[in-house]
Design a protein around this motif. Structure first.
Motif, short mmCIF file in Angstrom:
data_model
loop_
_atom_site.label_atom_id
_atom_site.label_comp_id
_atom_site.label_asym_id
_atom_site.label_seq_id
_atom_site.Cartn_x
_atom_site.Cartn_y
_atom_site.Cartn_z
N ALA A 65 -23.90 -11.18 1.47
CA ALA A 65 -24.62 -10.07 2.12
C ALA A 65 -26.12 -10.32 2.16
O ALA A 65 -26.76 -10.14 3.21
N PHE A 66 -26.71 -10.73 1.04
CA PHE A 66 -28.15 -10.96 1.02
C PHE A 66 -28.54 -12.20 1.82
O PHE A 66 -29.59 -12.24 2.45
N SER A 67 -27.68 -13.21 1.82
CA SER A 67 -27.96 -14.40 2.63
C SER A 67 -27.92 -14.05 4.12
O SER A 67 -28.77 -14.50 4.90
N ALA A 68 -26.95 -13.24 4.51
CA ALA A 68 -26.85 -12.83 5.91
C ALA A 68 -28.04 -11.97 6.31
O ALA A 68 -28.59 -12.12 7.40
N LYS A 69 -28.46 -11.09 5.41
CA LYS A 69 -29.63 -10.23 5.69
C LYS A 69 -30.87 -11.10 5.93
O LYS A 69 -31.62 -10.88 6.87
N ARG A 70 -31.05 -12.08 5.08
CA ARG A 70 -32.21 -12.97 5.23
C ARG A 70 -32.09 -13.80 6.50
O ARG A 70 -33.07 -13.98 7.23
N TRP A 71 -30.91 -14.31 6.77
CA TRP A 71 -30.68 -15.12 7.97
C TRP A 71 -30.99 -14.29 9.22
O TRP A 71 -31.68 -14.76 10.13
N LEU A 72 -30.48 -13.07 9.29
CA LEU A 72 -30.70 -12.23 10.47
C LEU A 72 -32.15 -11.75 10.56
O LEU A 72 -32.65 -11.52 11.65
N ARG A 73 -32.83 -11.59 9.44
CA ARG A 73 -34.24 -11.21 9.47
C ARG A 73 -35.07 -12.34 10.06
O ARG A 73 -35.98 -12.11 10.85
N ARG A 75 -33.94 -14.78 12.04
CA ARG A 75 -33.44 -15.12 13.38
C ARG A 75 -32.87 -13.87 14.03
O ARG A 75 -31.65 -13.75 14.18
N PRO A 76 -33.73 -12.93 14.44
CA PRO A 76 -33.21 -11.68 15.01
C PRO A 76 -32.46 -11.92 16.31
O PRO A 76 -32.75 -12.86 17.05
#
Length: 153
Positions: A65-73, A75-76
């Motif tokens: 979850a936190f990796s995905a949050k960082r990834w999407l932040r 690379r919006p």
């Protein structure tokens, strides 16, 4: 757990969470589903105690979850139509008809089949104005230049 292969439980939980993500999309349950599926693989390969499996699932859930949050932040996802849900923003550049005189900077204009509160320079009823922007549900307008045949009605 005696007699039960726990990897089946994790597999079913992972698939159920993935199905729930499709039914109620929110881009959150998919990470829990991935963690459950990874835990199923772990349980199949090494068969650790159930407490370790739960710890692995919680840990993997947080990591995913936190990796995905960082990834999407970093690379919006850019919309192909950024004004899709901004009705007033879509009207910028359109010509509107003043239906209630704009006095002291406030009045009403008609665009298509809708009337909007308008803010801008004073204009008499029946005057054509160009929409230059929006502030909430109010349209910001300016008088149309008399060039090119556009002007007062």
């Amino acid at each position: 757990m005696d007699g039960i292969d726990t990897y089946w439980l994790w597999l079913i939980a992972g698939l159920a969470l993935a199905l729930l993500e499709m039914i109620v999309p929110g881009v959150y349950l998919i990470w829990l589903a991935m963690a459950a599926l990874a835990t199923a693989v772990l349980a199949f390969v090494s068969d650790p105690p159930i407490a370790m499996q739960v710890i692995a699932w919680v840990s993997l859930s947080l990591i995913f979850a936190f990796s995905a949050k960082r990834w999407l932040r970093d690379r919006p996802i850019v919309s192909s139509d950024p004004l899709l849900n901004n009705r007033a923003g879509r009207l910028v550049g359109e010509i509107a008809l003043v239906t209630q005189a704009i006095e002291s900077g406030a009045g009403r204009v008609k665009v298509g089949d809708s009337e909007w509160i308008a803010r801008g320079a004073d204009a008499a009823e029946g005057t054509r104005v160009r929409i230059t922007g929006s502030r909430g549900a109010e349209l910001l307008v300016e008088p149309v230049a008399l060039l090119g045949g556009e002007g007062a009605a």
